[in-house]
Design an enzyme around this catalytic site. Structure first.
Site, mmCIF file in Angstrom:
data_model
loop_
_atom_site.group_PDB
_atom_site.id
_atom_site.type_symbol
_atom_site.label_atom_id
_atom_site.label_comp_id
_atom_site.label_asym_id
_atom_site.label_seq_id
_atom_site.Cartn_x
_atom_site.Cartn_y
_atom_site.Cartn_z
ATOM 1 N N SER A 11 0.786 -0.655 -2.535
ATOM 2 C CA SER A 11 0.683 -1.881 -3.327
ATOM 3 C C SER A 11 -0.784 -2.218 -3.491
ATOM 4 C CB SER A 11 1.401 -3.040 -2.630
ATOM 5 O OG SER A 11 1.037 -4.289 -3.203
ATOM 6 N N TYR A 64 2.653 -7.506 5.092
ATOM 7 C CA TYR A 64 2.920 -6.612 3.963
ATOM 8 C C TYR A 64 1.657 -5.857 3.564
ATOM 9 C CZ TYR A 64 4.391 -5.296 -0.795
ATOM 10 O OH TYR A 64 4.687 -4.613 -1.953
ATOM 11 N N LYS A 90 0.971 -1.767 3.716
ATOM 12 C CA LYS A 90 0.695 -0.997 2.507
ATOM 13 C C LYS A 90 -0.646 -0.286 2.589
ATOM 14 C CE LYS A 90 4.352 -1.670 -0.066
ATOM 15 N NZ LYS A 90 5.287 -0.539 -0.303
#
Length: 248
Positions: free
Chosen positions: A142, A155, A159
């Site tokens: 991401s 998160y 990533k």
């Protein structure tokens, strides 16, 4: 269009969003696709979509963080469909919140899906790829893994770790005939984003994006298909940003 006839692919988290788009794209190109998802109904729906246009697919139900379960599912899938040529690690999970409001288990749960799940599938699929002397893997990271995001520390860090893993394994597996790359999507119109992110926040992203919109899942799937294909035969260890210019 790419010629994936005779190829076997497995896409994790392919019950919706980017994973679904990638599974459908690979099937349209001729690959037999394993549709891996935690939700049996979602996986079956995607398989039905693929078979409706004459494609070939199998629903695979499990938890990406369960290493023993992953190995068994991959073993059974390869016994049914043949040795895996393409692997797309897309399964995701989020636990947003300010850092001081999170606990260690929040990080652990996010990392187990994004990072450990990616590790589990590469371990399960790469052995046969090495024996064959070829294979292609795409890990879905991401743009948050590059620039970070307030309230998304679990998160974003997971990533970012996927990028480090991608580059390390590209160096390790290159001489074995396996290419490993990553794609960094920007904001994409997945069911999760459309249902959970407010229109106000989406509009802010659009205003900051040079192309003036968010991505559609099939646009990310196109990057995935390219990285898996022979058209990218001299590309490994690369990270392609598909963000419309956001975060560049």
């Amino acid at each position: 269009m790419y010629d994936f006839d005779g190829k076997v692919a497995l896409v994790t988290g392919s019950g919706q969003g980017i994973g679904e788009a990638a599974a459908i794209r690979l099937a349209r190109e001729g690959a037999v696709v394993g549709v891996f998802d935690r939700n049996p109904e979602s996986a079956s729906r995607v398989v039905e979509t693929i078979t409706a246009f004459g494609g070939k697919a199998s629903p695979l139900i499990g938890d990406v963080s369960d290493s023993d379960g992953v190995r068994e599912i991959v073993k059974l899938f390869e016994k049914e469909r043949g040795s895996i040529d393409f692997l797309v690690n897309n399964a995701g999970f989020d636990r947003p919140g300010g850092f001081m409001k999170l606990v260690a288990d929040d990080f652990r749960s996010v990392w187990e899906v994004h990072f450990i799940g990616t590790v589990n599938f590469i371990m399960a699929c790469s052995r046969n790829m090495i024996e064959k002397g070829h294979g292609s893997i795409v890990n879905v990271s991401s743009i948050y893994g590059k620039v970070g995001c307030k309230g998304e520390s679990a998160y974003s860090s997971a990533k970012a770790a996927i990028v480090g893993l991608t580059k390390s394994l590209a160096r390790e597996f290159g001489r074995k005939g396996i290419r490993i790359n990553a794609v960094m999507p920007g904001l994409t119109a997945t069911p999760t984003i459309l249902s959970m992110m407010s229109e106000k926040i989406r509009d802010t992203f659009v205003e900051e994006t040079p192309l003036g919109r968010i991505a559609q899942p099939h646009e990310i799937a196109s990057v995935v298909a390219f990285l898996l294909s022979d058209e990218s035969s001299f590309i490994t260890g690369s990270v392609i940003e598909a963000t419309g210019g956001w975060g560049m």
